[in-house]
Design an enzyme around this catalytic site. Structure first.
Site, short mmCIF file in Angstrom:
data_model
loop_
_atom_site.label_atom_id
_atom_site.label_comp_id
_atom_site.label_asym_id
_atom_site.label_seq_id
_atom_site.Cartn_x
_atom_site.Cartn_y
_atom_site.Cartn_z
N ASP A 20 0.76 -1.10 -4.93
CA ASP A 20 -0.46 -0.31 -4.80
C ASP A 20 -1.28 -0.53 -6.06
OD1 ASP A 20 -2.36 1.81 -4.03
OD2 ASP A 20 -0.79 2.41 -2.63
N HIS B 204 -4.88 0.98 10.02
CA HIS B 204 -5.87 1.79 10.75
C HIS B 204 -7.10 2.10 9.88
CE1 HIS B 204 -4.76 6.25 9.63
NE2 HIS B 204 -4.75 5.47 8.58
N ASP C 270 -3.48 -6.07 -4.83
CA ASP C 270 -4.54 -5.91 -3.83
C ASP C 270 -4.11 -6.69 -2.60
OD1 ASP C 270 -6.79 -6.17 -2.21
OD2 ASP C 270 -8.18 -6.40 -3.89
N GLY D 112 0.83 -1.20 0.00
CA GLY D 112 0.00 0.00 0.00
C GLY D 112 0.87 1.24 0.00
#
Length: 482
Positions: A314, A365, A345, A291
């Site tokens: 990403d 988060h 992914d 990511g």
């Protein structure tokens, strides 16, 4: 009744003793701050002058002694007010927060800060402030007066307002005429503050209004943001392609933009050298930035440890920008084919097997525990016994003292506040708890150490160390395969 000013108060009345102890902490903190500034032949920045981040006095505010003193001062002042004030007034004052935030968002969207910057320290009458946007000047005056009463803006004369240190921090850095001529570009290339305030005062405040309904929902399947606005949660929104993003609401786009500006302001900086020791990875070792976004995090690490091979993962459109960023910022690594850009992914099987480290910065988060466990399980399935998992996230401290099992984790213990302050420094650390509630509204969560231990364990990892970044709750949370 007698009191020892810096010692224990001579009193049998607990409430008075607490007041005096808190007052002493405030006095000691002020002495420390003034001492640092006096040594530098400077004075602390005044409230009613615009903020100038290049002013040497602002740099002194980052002095470790000053930062520690300010934390104690804010915590003690807030607890002193809560202790001295009657509880009904305290509860009622909490309701000020919603209209105050709404007024602040309005001022930012009307470009009041930029208009007042151009007017100078003498300020401007509210009729002229309201003129470019053609809003009601009487209502705008009432809103600015509410803000000024809370030390945001300065009313220099009746209905005449000027910027102060707090309001000027919202400056978008562009001429007001440009902001009005090109409203769709108001937040492009600006600092984070204005974008975040407008996001908080728009979709976040709307989603908070659905918090109780979400808590009471027996299924609990929808985030407050989804319930309030019908848009994807934070993590899902980040996975939308450009075509889908164009179809989302204005609030969703603003959230994405504000988050981008926040990430620009909170770049990796020196966190790599202060946290996990990347030098322990072998020469030629593989670092996978999961990511990765623009890849700024792994780029910072690779600059310091150029023998590492980097894989940025990403979605396609983001990776194209990342490639350009690496070509411009670190062409040597790019030309040596030591960096790869991989569409992936993170809910699907991890294609890089046996990496030396997986890095995830502000990824988990965005997601619930269940989704986070899925992400981390995919990484564990692809790991080798010596692989390190490094999460860069905020850690939510408990208000009470942590149990022994948590304290046993290296790096888990954080400084606690002196009595009678709350162990977590109370109001001085409230931002992380607000952030946690905000992330819940968006479908994710900030986590305590116990939460991280739990999701690591369920995903096949063992949390072995926490590297704390001085002055903030952002940490490097390190795991190895269990």
């Amino acid at each position: 009744m007698h009191y020892a000013f810096f010692g224990s108060p001579v009193s049998t009345m607990a409430s008075v003793s607490t007041l005096r102890l808190l007052a002493n902490l405030i006095s000691q903190a002020v002495d420390t701050i003034e001492g640092v500034y006096a040594t530098a032949n400077a004075t602390p920045p005044p409230l009613n002058k615009p903020w100038d981040p290049k002013d040497p006095s602002e740099a002194l505010g980052q002095d470790p002694a000053v930062m520690e003193a300010k934390t104690k001062l804010v915590a003690a002042a807030a607890q002193l007010v809560a202790t001295a004030r009657d509880p009904i007034s305290t509860l009622l004052s909490i309701s000020d927060g919603v209209p105050l935030l709404a007024c602040l968002r309005t001022a930012s969207e009307l470009n009041v800060v930029e208009i007042l910057r151009e007017a100078g320290p003498q300020g401007l009458h509210v009729r002229e402030i309201a003129s470019p946007s053609k809003v009601n000047p009487d209502l705008l005056a009432r809103m600015l007066r509410f803000l000024a009463t809370n030390h945001i803006f300065h009313e220099v004369a009746p209905d005449v307002f000027a910027n102060n240190r707090i309001s000027s921090s919202l400056d978008k850095g562009k001429p007001s005429a440009v902001l009005f001529d090109k409203p769709e570009e108001r937040l492009t290339g600006t600092a984070a503050a204005a974008a975040l305030v407008e996001m908080f005062g728009d979709e976040i405040i709307k989603s908070f209004a659905q918090l109780t309904e979400t808590v009471l929902d027996p299924n609990g399947e929808q985030s407050p943001l989804k319930r309030a606005l019908g848009v994807p949660s934070s993590g899902a929104a980040l996975q939308l392609d450009d075509a889908s993003r164009k179809q989302t609401t204005r609030e969703s786009v603003q959230h994405r933009d504000a988050q981008m500006y926040l990430n620009q302001d909170l770049q990796f900086s020196n966190y790599d050298s202060e946290g996990f020791n990347w030098s322990q990875l072998p020469s030629g070792g593989i670092l996978v930035d999961v990511g990765s976004g623009m890849g700024s995090n792994s780029l910072t690490i690779a600059r310091k440890y150029p023998a590492l091979r980097v894989v940025n993962q990403d979605f396609g459109p983001v990776l194209e920008k990342a490639k350009a960023h690496w070509q411009e910022s670190f062409p040597e690594h790019f030309e040596k084919n030591l960096v790869e850009f991989q569409t992936h992914d993170f809910f699907l099987p991890q294609p890089v097997k046996g990496a030396d480290a997986f890095l995830l910065r502000h990824i988990t988060h965005d997601w619930s525990d269940e989704k986070t466990i899925q992400i981390l399980q995919r990484l564990c399935d692809a790991a080798k016994p010596t692989t390190h998992l490094v999460l860069i996230e905020h850690i939510v401290p408990s208000v009470a003292e942590e149990p022994a099992s948590i304290k046993a984790i290296p790096g888990a213990i954080r400084p606690t506040a002196p009595a009678p302050l709350l162990p977590n420094f109370g109001a001085a650390s409230s931002a992380i708890y607000f952030r946690d509630m905000m992330m819940h509204n968006l479908g994710g969560k900030e986590r305590t150490i116990a939460n991280f231990v739990d999701v690591f364990d369920k995903a096949g990892w063992k949390l072995v160390r926490i590297h704390r970044i001085p002055g903030i709750e952002q940490c490097h949370i390190v795991g190895v395969p269990a």
